[in-house]
Each structure stands twice: as structure tokens, then as C-alpha cells.
Design a protein around this motif. Structure first.
Motif, mmCIF file in Angstrom:
data_model
loop_
_atom_site.group_PDB
_atom_site.id
_atom_site.type_symbol
_atom_site.label_atom_id
_atom_site.label_comp_id
_atom_site.label_asym_id
_atom_site.label_seq_id
_atom_site.Cartn_x
_atom_site.Cartn_y
_atom_site.Cartn_z
ATOM 1 N N GLU A 85 0.843 -1.202 0.000
ATOM 2 C CA GLU A 85 0.000 0.000 0.000
ATOM 3 C C GLU A 85 0.880 1.255 0.000
ATOM 4 O OE1 GLU A 85 -3.090 -0.381 -0.567
ATOM 5 O OE2 GLU A 85 -3.589 -2.355 0.204
ATOM 6 N N LEU A 86 1.985 1.215 0.735
ATOM 7 C CA LEU A 86 2.915 2.345 0.741
ATOM 8 C C LEU A 86 3.510 2.551 -0.654
ATOM 9 C CD1 LEU A 86 4.360 4.572 2.272
ATOM 10 C CD2 LEU A 86 6.073 2.874 2.965
ATOM 11 N N GLY A 87 3.809 1.458 -1.345
ATOM 12 C CA GLY A 87 4.275 1.562 -2.728
ATOM 13 C C GLY A 87 3.231 2.202 -3.624
ATOM 14 N N HIS A 88 1.951 1.843 -3.419
ATOM 15 C CA HIS A 88 0.871 2.463 -4.191
ATOM 16 C C HIS A 88 0.844 3.965 -3.910
ATOM 17 C CE1 HIS A 88 -1.532 -1.589 -3.879
ATOM 18 N NE2 HIS A 88 -0.464 -1.687 -4.653
ATOM 19 N N ALA A 89 0.952 4.327 -2.630
ATOM 20 C CA ALA A 89 0.934 5.741 -2.249
ATOM 21 C C ALA A 89 2.075 6.499 -2.923
ATOM 22 C CB ALA A 89 1.008 5.874 -0.722
ATOM 23 N N ASP A 90 3.238 5.912 -2.918
ATOM 24 C CA ASP A 90 4.395 6.563 -3.543
ATOM 25 C C ASP A 90 4.167 6.767 -5.040
ATOM 26 O OD1 ASP A 90 5.695 6.645 -1.101
ATOM 27 O OD2 ASP A 90 7.041 4.968 -1.557
ATOM 28 N N ARG A 91 3.620 5.762 -5.693
ATOM 29 C CA ARG A 91 3.375 5.869 -7.141
ATOM 30 C C ARG A 91 2.306 6.922 -7.448
ATOM 31 N NH1 ARG A 91 2.397 0.121 -9.554
ATOM 32 N NH2 ARG A 91 2.626 1.274 -11.493
#
Length: 181
Positions: A85-91
Motif C-alpha cells: 500500500e505504501l508503494g501504491h501511495a508513492d506511485r
């Protein structure tokens, strides 16, 4: 530049937009074709960004507080999901910036703008259920976002499709955990 016309002769490139693409180089990826929609797309992406951050926080809380027979394995699943989810947020944040917007990460507004809820459950099944509800909401939200932006911003639609696929995997995994005794 040559115009692209199929056999029917009905489709052609917008030569004016192509010419305007040579101007305003400081706008990067925001070309004339997306400019009228960039602000609205950034707002939608910022709401998705808020949702992702609330999910990160909920999953991390559950990771640290999970107790019970299956708690170690499901806690590891919660941590893996939190990181994704953090990766999604970063993207999403990177795309917002690329579109000329600013990621809205004010902690005071995240919960209000999120489509999912934070959860403080203490029982393992309730944690799984809360995360599954949030993932199902995310799946529906991303499907709707894709439909809204696909013809205006194919790059954001592609990003949203990638995130959607991972959210669907999360929902399937949590559903499997929920069915376990």
C-alpha cells in the motif's frame, strides 16, 4: 507532421495540440491534451492517496497488535500488504507531481479524504474483516477511477490498473484468511 487517417478518413491527429506541445516545456508531461483535466485528475488521485495512507496505517497497526494462533502468519501478511500500500501511495504521489499537482499528505485530512476507514480491532478475525472491507472498497474505487480518467489520461489509468490488480490480490488473500478456522 503527417496526419494519421484510417481508411475511413474520419480520424486525424490534432495538429494544434501537437504544435502547442512545443510550448511550455516547464510543464513536463502536462501537454495540451491533458492540461484541461490535470487538476481534476490530481484531486481524484489525492483522494486515492489518502486511502492508501489510511490503509498503510491500519495494516501496520494490525501487524503490531495481532494475537492468536494464526497471528504470526497473518501479521506477516498485514506487513506485506502495508508495504505494498505504501508503494501504491508513492506511485500515486509521483503521478500527482508529474501532472503538476501536489500530494496532499496533511495527516489532519487523510482520514476525511480516504475511501477506507482506519480500524482499531483487537480480535484477529475482525482485523482481517476490516482489511477485506477496505480492499473491496479500493477495488471498486480503482475500477471507477479508471473509467473516469482512461480517455483523458491513459498513463494514470495504466497506473490505476496496476494498483487495482494488487488490491484484488489482497482481497483474495484476506478472503482466504477469513475462511480459515
Amino acid at each position: 507532421m503527417h496526419q494519421s487517417t484510417p481508411a475511413s478518413g474520419t480520424m486525424k491527429l490534432d495538429e494544434d495540440a501537437i504544435a502547442r506541445a512545443r510550448d511550455n516545456l516547464e510543464q513536463g508531461a502536462v501537454t495540451p491534451g491533458i492540461a484541461p483535466h490535470a487538476q481534476e485528475i490530481c484531486k481524484l488521485l489525492n483522494d486515492a492517496l489518502a486511502t492508501e495512507w489510511v490503509c498503510v496505517l491500519r495494516y501496520r497497526r494490525h501487524y503490531f497488535t495481532a494475537k492468536g494462533l494464526s497471528s504470526e502468519a497473518i501479521a506477516e501478511e498485514f506487513l506485506a500488504h502495508a508495504n505494498e500500500e505504501l508503494g501504491h501511495a508513492d506511485r500515486l504521489a509521483a503521478r500527482i507531481v508529474q501532472l503538476g499537482g501536489e500530494p496532499m499528505l496533511d495527516p489532519d485530512t487523510l482520514s476525511a479524504r480516504s475511501h477506507a476507514q482506519y480500524d482499531e480491532s483487537t480480535e484477529l478475525k475482525a482485523m482481517i474483516r476490516a482489511n477485506l472491507v477496505a480492499e473491496r472498497l479500493a477495488v471498486e474505487i480503482y475500477r471507477q477511477l479508471i473509467a473516469l480518467v482512461a480517455d483523458k489520461d491513459p498513463t494514470s489509468a495504466h497506473l490505476l490498473r496496476d494498483i487495482l490488480a494488487e488490491e484484488e490480490e489482497h482481497a483474495d488473500e484476506l478472503s482466504d484468511w477469513l475462511e480459515r478456522p
